[in-house]
Design an enzyme around this catalytic site. Structure first.
Site, PDB file in Angstrom:
ATOM      1  N   HIS A  80       0.870  -1.258  -0.077  1.00  0.00           N
ATOM      2  CA  HIS A  80       0.046   0.146  -0.026  1.00  0.00           C
ATOM      3  C   HIS A  80       0.911   1.297   0.160  1.00  0.00           C
ATOM      4  O   HIS A  80       0.239   2.299  -0.178  1.00  0.00           O
ATOM      5  CB  HIS A  80      -0.890   0.192   1.048  1.00  0.00           C
ATOM      6  CG  HIS A  80      -0.182   0.349   2.462  1.00  0.00           C
ATOM      7  ND1 HIS A  80       0.106  -0.674   3.249  1.00  0.00           N
ATOM      8  CD2 HIS A  80      -0.267   1.430   3.237  1.00  0.00           C
ATOM      9  CE1 HIS A  80       0.731  -0.220   4.477  1.00  0.00           C
ATOM     10  NE2 HIS A  80       0.397   1.295   4.163  1.00  0.00           N
TER      11      HIS A  80
HETATM   12  C1  UD1 Z   1      -2.343   5.805   5.416  1.00  0.00           C
HETATM   13  C2  UD1 Z   1      -1.021   6.258   6.272  1.00  0.00           C
HETATM   14  C3  UD1 Z   1       0.025   5.130   6.129  1.00  0.00           C
HETATM   15  C4  UD1 Z   1      -0.596   3.955   6.927  1.00  0.00           C
HETATM   16  C5  UD1 Z   1      -1.827   3.423   5.986  1.00  0.00           C
HETATM   17  C6  UD1 Z   1      -2.411   2.357   7.028  1.00  0.00           C
HETATM   18  C7  UD1 Z   1      -0.740   8.780   5.943  1.00  0.00           C
HETATM   19  C8  UD1 Z   1       0.144   9.742   4.912  1.00  0.00           C
HETATM   20  N1  UD1 Z   1      -0.827   7.597   5.470  1.00  0.00           N
HETATM   21  O1  UD1 Z   1      -2.111   5.412   4.254  1.00  0.00           O
HETATM   22  O2  UD1 Z   1       0.920   5.597   6.881  1.00  0.00           O
HETATM   23  O3  UD1 Z   1       0.529   2.907   6.626  1.00  0.00           O
HETATM   24  O4  UD1 Z   1      -2.792   4.592   6.241  1.00  0.00           O
HETATM   25  O5  UD1 Z   1      -3.354   1.566   6.155  1.00  0.00           O
HETATM   26  O6  UD1 Z   1      -1.307   9.014   6.848  1.00  0.00           O
HETATM   27  N2  UD1 Z   1      -9.349   4.774   0.981  1.00  0.00           N
HETATM   28  C9  UD1 Z   1     -10.548   4.035   0.670  1.00  0.00           C
HETATM   29  N3  UD1 Z   1     -11.361   3.928   2.033  1.00  0.00           N
HETATM   30  C10 UD1 Z   1     -10.927   4.234   3.188  1.00  0.00           C
HETATM   31  C11 UD1 Z   1      -9.582   4.667   3.223  1.00  0.00           C
HETATM   32  C12 UD1 Z   1      -8.802   5.281   2.219  1.00  0.00           C
HETATM   33  O7  UD1 Z   1     -10.969   3.851  -0.233  1.00  0.00           O
HETATM   34  O8  UD1 Z   1     -11.585   3.885   4.264  1.00  0.00           O
HETATM   35  C13 UD1 Z   1      -8.508   5.353  -0.378  1.00  0.00           C
HETATM   36  C14 UD1 Z   1      -8.542   6.517  -0.887  1.00  0.00           C
HETATM   37  O9  UD1 Z   1      -8.743   6.553  -2.340  1.00  0.00           O
HETATM   38  C15 UD1 Z   1      -7.545   7.255  -0.582  1.00  0.00           C
HETATM   39  C16 UD1 Z   1      -6.633   6.348  -0.554  1.00  0.00           C
HETATM   40  O10 UD1 Z   1      -7.210   5.136  -0.181  1.00  0.00           O
HETATM   41  O11 UD1 Z   1      -7.233   8.541  -1.295  1.00  0.00           O
HETATM   42  C17 UD1 Z   1      -5.443   6.507   0.559  1.00  0.00           C
HETATM   43  O12 UD1 Z   1      -5.839   6.560   1.797  1.00  0.00           O
HETATM   44  P1  UD1 Z   1      -5.015   7.564   3.033  1.00  0.00           P
HETATM   45  O13 UD1 Z   1      -5.207   7.401   4.383  1.00  0.00           O
HETATM   46  O14 UD1 Z   1      -4.679   8.768   2.460  1.00  0.00           O
HETATM   47  O15 UD1 Z   1      -3.492   6.995   2.866  1.00  0.00           O
HETATM   48  P2  UD1 Z   1      -3.282   5.108   3.073  1.00  0.00           P
HETATM   49  O16 UD1 Z   1      -2.611   4.845   1.651  1.00  0.00           O
HETATM   50  O17 UD1 Z   1      -4.484   4.392   3.521  1.00  0.00           O
HETATM   51  N1  UDP Z   2      -4.026  -5.563   9.017  1.00  0.00           N
HETATM   52  C1  UDP Z   2      -5.235  -6.190   8.908  1.00  0.00           C
HETATM   53  N2  UDP Z   2      -6.224  -6.601   7.811  1.00  0.00           N
HETATM   54  C2  UDP Z   2      -5.445  -6.697   6.490  1.00  0.00           C
HETATM   55  C3  UDP Z   2      -4.118  -6.118   6.436  1.00  0.00           C
HETATM   56  C4  UDP Z   2      -3.519  -5.546   7.817  1.00  0.00           C
HETATM   57  O1  UDP Z   2      -5.964  -6.196  10.093  1.00  0.00           O
HETATM   58  O2  UDP Z   2      -6.085  -6.926   5.620  1.00  0.00           O
HETATM   59  C5  UDP Z   2      -3.443  -5.263  10.141  1.00  0.00           C
HETATM   60  C6  UDP Z   2      -2.076  -5.718  10.585  1.00  0.00           C
HETATM   61  O3  UDP Z   2      -2.177  -6.627  11.267  1.00  0.00           O
HETATM   62  C7  UDP Z   2      -1.322  -4.729  11.127  1.00  0.00           C
HETATM   63  C8  UDP Z   2      -2.034  -3.291  10.586  1.00  0.00           C
HETATM   64  O4  UDP Z   2      -3.276  -3.684  10.173  1.00  0.00           O
HETATM   65  O5  UDP Z   2      -1.650  -4.632  12.667  1.00  0.00           O
HETATM   66  C9  UDP Z   2      -1.080  -2.848   9.752  1.00  0.00           C
HETATM   67  O6  UDP Z   2      -1.595  -1.743   8.959  1.00  0.00           O
HETATM   68  P1  UDP Z   2      -1.144  -1.221   7.522  1.00  0.00           P
HETATM   69  O7  UDP Z   2      -0.384  -2.251   6.760  1.00  0.00           O
HETATM   70  O8  UDP Z   2      -2.175  -0.686   7.071  1.00  0.00           O
HETATM   71  O9  UDP Z   2      -0.457   0.055   8.029  1.00  0.00           O
HETATM   72  P2  UDP Z   2       1.146   0.314   8.659  1.00  0.00           P
HETATM   73  O10 UDP Z   2       1.463  -0.441   9.776  1.00  0.00           O
HETATM   74  O11 UDP Z   2       2.095   0.100   7.193  1.00  0.00           O
HETATM   75  O12 UDP Z   2       1.172   1.832   8.876  1.00  0.00           O
END
Ligand code: UD1
Ligand code: UDP
Length: 364
Positions: free
Chosen positions: A204
């Protein structure tokens, strides 16, 4: 003591799960959800399944540019601070929700407490690296998961008295969830998977998802594995694949599934032969669950897992991914890297000591 805890994205719900009970035993916790993650499978499932209390505030910031998303967090969190007058604002990790809370708290009176402090990838192109550095440098209480993280903070000039090594709250969470996941999760049966016979993958990070060459290289390498690859797809990644017209092709070559809840994810990670991921949290969880990890990045903030041989940095390089998928697991004993699974109570102890400082002895 009154604590305002701020969460917003998937990994923060897991960390909150680890901490909330210890905090609520003797103290008042007000929970604020920024709404950075809002899909049920990225948010509600964690609250339901892990029994995380209903948030007191829902900001509903949703998805937007970094500036707008962070700004909406600042405004909403500032208002919550004004209405609640907490003793401290507690933030987790390195998301835009973390930074928004850090800015709001550092410009008002409550202490800012940063859980998962002192991690560095030394890659300022990662938005999370910017969020971590800024948060650490305005925090009043920095809770580090390891001695190395604490040392990093000292090297950056942060005074020793603000830094506490408490271990990692995600280790607490895994210890609480592993057995429960083994007993309660039916995900392996539901997907027809046998332990040790599949690879789990997550992707991601913008560097991987927003660069079509990298994303293709990673997914092609995974699709060449000699076992089934299960990939719970983050919405960002699904969007990119659909936009590029590649979704259908990869859905035929990989097992693309919706993101799964925490218990199912822990069960999959526990049973997988390998995990390939660019997640921060999953690298650690793989280490805790004895699953060899291939990290689809060039660097990591969880360097100790690489040094002890349980994590390999493979980037988006097809050869390194292929080698990692078949390399033998390291043998020998595993070091204890991130505490002993009691980070939550240690955090509460640190906050209690701070809220009731020792009185000077009137008769020394
Ligand atoms: C965010 C965090 C990242 C973390 C990740 C966990 C920042 C800069 N990034 O990244 O550090 O590792 O969360 O998963 O804070 N979207 C949906 N549904 C949702 C949320 C998001 O469809 O409920 C889609 C939207 O198109 C959005 C994109 O995902 O633009 C990215 O979401 P965003 O929260 O901006 O960043 P993540 O990649 O999720
Ligand atoms: N996780 C989950 N379901 C998924 C993928 C991840 O429950 O399909 C959990 C995972 O066990 C961990 C957390 O989400 O606790 C990690 O989140 P993510 O990888 O989105 O974010 P990051 O740790 O990179 O910020």
């Amino acid at each position: 003591m009154k604590v305002l805890s701020v969460v917003g994205a998937r990994p923060q719900f897991v960390k909150e799960f680890a901490l909330t009970r210890a905090l609520r035993d003797d103290h008042e916790e007000v929970l604020l959800h920024t709404g950075q993650h809002y899909d049920a499978e990225l948010s509600a499932v964690f609250f339901d399944e892990l029994g995380i209390p209903e948030p007191d505030y829902q900001l509903g910031v949703g998805s937007d540019t970094h500036g707008r998303q962070t700004a909406e967090c600042i405004v909403g969190i500032e208002e919550a601070i004004e209405s609640e007058s907490p003793d401290c604002v507690l933030v987790y990790g390195d998301t835009n929700s973390t930074l928004g809370a850090a800015i709001a708290a550092s410009k008002s009176s409550p202490d800012l407490v940063h859980v998962e402090s002192g991690l560095r990838s030394y890659d300022r192109e990662m938005p999370e690296e910017v969020n971590r550095v800024l948060t650490d440098h305005v925090a009043d209480v920095l809770l580090a998961p390891s001695d190395r993280a604490a040392e990093t903070l000292r090297e950056e000039g942060i005074p020793d008295e603000r830094v506490h090594v408490v271990g990692d709250v995600q280790y607490d969470a895994i210890l609480a969830a592993r057995e429960h996941a083994r007993n309660a999760s039916t995900v392996l049966d539901d997907m027809g998977l046998s332990p040790g016979e599949f690879v789990l993958a997550t992707v991601h990070r913008p560097r991987n998802t927003d660069d079509p060459d990298r994303l293709t290289a990673i997914l092609d390498a995974l699709a060449s594995a000699d076992r089934e690859v299960v990939l719970p797809v983050h919405p960002r990644t699904e969007q990119r694949l659909r936009d590029d017209g590649r979704w259908k092709e990869y859905a035929e070559r990989l097992r693309l599934v919706d993101p799964v809840g925490y218990l199912d994810f822990v069960r999959l990670l526990d049973a997988a032969a390998r995990v390939a991921t660019d997640s921060g949290g999953v690298q650690k969880e793989a280490f805790f669950l004895d699953t060899f990890c291939l990290t689809l990045r060039e660097e990591t903030e969880w360097v100790e897992t690489v040094e002890c041989g349980w994590n390999a940095l493979v980037g988006a390089d097809p050869d390194r991914i292929a080698t990692g998928l078949t390399a033998p697991e390291p043998d020998g004993s595993k070091p204890s890297l991130y505490g002993d699974g009691t980070a939550a109570t240690r955090i509460v102890d640190v906050l209690e000591d701070r809220s009731t400082p020792e009185q000077a002895d009137p008769n020394p």
